[in-house]
Design an enzyme around this catalytic site. Structure first.
Site, PDB file in Angstrom:
ATOM      1  N   ARG A 127       1.003  -1.756  -0.122  1.00 57.09           N
ATOM      2  CA  ARG A 127      -0.178  -0.214  -0.087  1.00 57.09           C
ATOM      3  C   ARG A 127       0.661   1.215  -0.235  1.00 57.09           C
ATOM      4  NH1 ARG A 127      -4.908   0.754   3.826  1.00 57.09           N
ATOM      5  NH2 ARG A 127      -3.763   0.667   5.835  1.00 57.09           N
ATOM      6  N   ARG A 171      -2.170  -4.601  13.741  1.00 61.63           N
ATOM      7  CA  ARG A 171      -3.854  -4.237  13.981  1.00 61.63           C
ATOM      8  C   ARG A 171      -4.591  -5.309  13.649  1.00 61.63           C
ATOM      9  NH1 ARG A 171      -1.725  -0.660   9.398  1.00 61.63           N
ATOM     10  NH2 ARG A 171      -4.199   0.346   9.019  1.00 61.63           N
TER      11      ARG A 171
HETATM   12  P1  ADP Z   1      -6.720   1.200   7.959  1.00 61.63           P
HETATM   13  O1  ADP Z   1      -7.499   2.130   6.163  1.00 61.63           O
HETATM   14  O2  ADP Z   1      -6.073   0.596   6.969  1.00 61.63           O
HETATM   15  O3  ADP Z   1      -7.979   0.240   8.116  1.00 61.63           O
HETATM   16  P2  ADP Z   1      -6.884   3.508   9.066  1.00 61.63           P
HETATM   17  O4  ADP Z   1      -6.752   4.681   8.289  1.00 61.63           O
HETATM   18  O5  ADP Z   1      -8.851   3.877   9.176  1.00 61.63           O
HETATM   19  O6  ADP Z   1      -6.472   1.992   9.097  1.00 61.63           O
HETATM   20  O7  ADP Z   1      -6.664   3.529  11.036  1.00 61.63           O
HETATM   21  C1  ADP Z   1      -5.657   3.796  11.341  1.00 61.63           C
HETATM   22  C2  ADP Z   1      -5.146   4.077  12.659  1.00 61.63           C
HETATM   23  O8  ADP Z   1      -5.585   5.158  12.962  1.00 61.63           O
HETATM   24  C3  ADP Z   1      -5.455   2.949  13.177  1.00 61.63           C
HETATM   25  O9  ADP Z   1      -4.850   1.091  13.050  1.00 61.63           O
HETATM   26  C4  ADP Z   1      -6.264   3.001  14.649  1.00 61.63           C
HETATM   27  O10 ADP Z   1      -5.178   2.850  15.393  1.00 61.63           O
HETATM   28  C5  ADP Z   1      -6.496   4.518  14.248  1.00 61.63           C
HETATM   29  N1  ADP Z   1      -8.441   4.726  13.807  1.00 61.63           N
HETATM   30  C6  ADP Z   1      -9.047   5.238  12.921  1.00 61.63           C
HETATM   31  N2  ADP Z   1      -9.885   4.807  13.132  1.00 61.63           N
HETATM   32  C7  ADP Z   1     -10.541   4.527  14.738  1.00 61.63           C
HETATM   33  C8  ADP Z   1     -11.656   4.299  15.570  1.00 61.63           C
HETATM   34  N3  ADP Z   1     -12.876   4.462  14.980  1.00 61.63           N
HETATM   35  N4  ADP Z   1     -10.882   3.670  16.445  1.00 61.63           N
HETATM   36  C9  ADP Z   1     -10.019   4.025  16.896  1.00 61.63           C
HETATM   37  N5  ADP Z   1      -8.949   4.284  15.999  1.00 61.63           N
HETATM   38  C10 ADP Z   1      -9.288   4.730  15.285  1.00 61.63           C
HETATM   39  P1  ADP Z   2      -8.839  -0.312   3.949  1.00 59.85           P
HETATM   40  O1  ADP Z   2      -9.189   1.266   3.698  1.00 59.85           O
HETATM   41  O2  ADP Z   2      -9.652  -1.053   4.045  1.00 59.85           O
HETATM   42  O3  ADP Z   2      -7.814  -0.248   4.735  1.00 59.85           O
HETATM   43  P2  ADP Z   2      -7.371   0.188   1.374  1.00 59.85           P
HETATM   44  O4  ADP Z   2      -8.913   1.314   0.422  1.00 59.85           O
HETATM   45  O5  ADP Z   2      -6.553   1.083   1.770  1.00 59.85           O
HETATM   46  O6  ADP Z   2      -7.947  -0.615   2.642  1.00 59.85           O
HETATM   47  O7  ADP Z   2      -6.746  -0.971   0.280  1.00 59.85           O
HETATM   48  C1  ADP Z   2      -5.271  -1.597   1.592  1.00 59.85           C
HETATM   49  C2  ADP Z   2      -4.247  -2.017  -0.288  1.00 59.85           C
HETATM   50  O8  ADP Z   2      -5.126  -2.977  -0.902  1.00 59.85           O
HETATM   51  C3  ADP Z   2      -4.414  -0.498  -0.864  1.00 59.85           C
HETATM   52  O9  ADP Z   2      -2.993  -0.726  -1.081  1.00 59.85           O
HETATM   53  C4  ADP Z   2      -5.262  -0.693  -2.432  1.00 59.85           C
HETATM   54  O10 ADP Z   2      -4.585   0.250  -3.355  1.00 59.85           O
HETATM   55  C5  ADP Z   2      -5.068  -2.294  -2.150  1.00 59.85           C
HETATM   56  N1  ADP Z   2      -6.465  -2.628  -2.669  1.00 59.85           N
HETATM   57  C6  ADP Z   2      -8.341  -2.477  -2.327  1.00 59.85           C
HETATM   58  N2  ADP Z   2      -8.959  -3.208  -2.979  1.00 59.85           N
HETATM   59  C7  ADP Z   2      -8.158  -4.249  -3.394  1.00 59.85           C
HETATM   60  C8  ADP Z   2      -8.342  -5.065  -4.432  1.00 59.85           C
HETATM   61  N3  ADP Z   2      -9.923  -5.138  -4.985  1.00 59.85           N
HETATM   62  N4  ADP Z   2      -7.525  -6.128  -4.715  1.00 59.85           N
HETATM   63  C9  ADP Z   2      -6.248  -6.053  -5.140  1.00 59.85           C
HETATM   64  N5  ADP Z   2      -6.311  -4.681  -4.262  1.00 59.85           N
HETATM   65  C10 ADP Z   2      -6.751  -3.277  -3.055  1.00 59.85           C
END
Ligand code: ADP
Ligand code: ADP
Ligand code: ZN
Length: 213
Positions: A127, A171
């Site tokens: 990512r 995570r």
């Molecule tokens: P991802 O896209 O990988 O799901 P996010 O960008 O949503 O990750 O979140 C990154 C980090 O921010 C989480 O691992 C957590 O530490 C914090 N975080 C985000 N949303 C929340 C929430 N609703 N409650 C608690 N922590 C949060």
């Molecule tokens: P989240 O918000 O749930 O943490 P992201 O949307 O950031 O997830 O996606 C996580 C990673 O996977 C990013 O590098 C994104 O470009 C990639 N990705 C998202 N959807 C797909 C898919 N359908 N197939 C393969 N890779 C994906």
């Protein structure tokens, strides 16, 4: 339309939330993006959140819930929003429900993007994120047109500090323990839709649009 995106870290919530927000012309509200913007600007909230984010833990509910409820009471949210990364705990979901109920309002749909843990680890390692506009890319699956540069806004892409393999494991454990129970919570509310997140991003989007219609 008031939509919640559920799914493990890396399931594709952000990718799809951006598409949904465009399609319905509603804001994409990502608590992770709000925390990262605060970290970048060196705010007190950002400093507090970073402690937890770096460990792969959740930022405490006392901090997160108020921040999110403030955000969705802004004028641009009055016709709806797509929540990405919130709720992540049962108390967060209950607080959101209570705040909406008090206004005679409710969520329309919770979309769960289902992806097995093994696939997640591979997605996270590739990512790349734009900290300016919130767009995400994958070096293999969804690369930007120009390496290291955001298609959307031209900013430089970075690997997030919490996307290193040790933190991703933490995570995922946090997810299974604290966030996965929300699937049942919204199933009981009768608004849960499940989508297979292992398909290509455009096929996932088709499935999401079907779930929303
Ligand atoms: P991802 O896209 O990988 O799901 P996010 O960008 O949503 O990750 O979140 C990154 C980090 O921010 C989480 O691992 C957590 O530490 C914090 N975080 C985000 N949303 C929340 C929430 N609703 N409650 C608690 N922590 C949060
Ligand atoms: P989240 O918000 O749930 O943490 P992201 O949307 O950031 O997830 O996606 C996580 C990673 O996977 C990013 O590098 C994104 O470009 C990639 N990705 C998202 N959807 C797909 C898919 N359908 N197939 C393969 N890779 C994906
Ligand atoms: Zn960008």
């Amino acid at each position: 339309m008031k939509i919640v995106m559920l799914g493990a870290p890396g399931a594709g919530k952000g990718t799809q939330a951006i598409n949904i927000a465009k399609e319905y012309d509603i804001p994409h509200v990502s608590t992770g993006d709000i925390f990262r913007a605060n970290i970048k600007n060196g705010t007190e909230l950002g400093m507090k959140a970073k402690e937890y984010m770096d460990k792969g833990a959740l930022v405490p509910d006392e901090v997160t819930i108020g921040m999110l409820l403030d955000r969705i009471s802004e004028p641009d949210c009055k016709n709806g929003y797509v929540l990405d990364g919130f709720p992540r705990t049962i108390p967060q979901a209950e607080s959101l429900r209570k705040a909406l109920t008090e206004k005679g309002d409710k969520l329309d749909v919770a979309v769960n993007i289902e992806v097995p843990d093994a696939v997640i680890e591979e997605r996270m390692s590739g990512r790349r994120a734009c900290l300016k506009c919130g767009a995400t890319y994958h070096v293999v699956y969804t690369p930007p047109k120009k390496e290291g540069i955001c298609d959307n806004c031209g900013s430089e892409l970075v690997q997030r500090a919490d996307d290193k393999p040790e933190t991703v494991k933490a995570r995922l454990a946090t997810y299974h323990e604290q966030t996965q129970p929300l699937i049942d919570f919204y199933k009981k509310e009768g608004i849960l839709k499940e989508v297979d997140g292992t398909q290509s991003p455009s096929d996932v989007f088709k499935a999401v649009m079907e779930a929303l219609s």
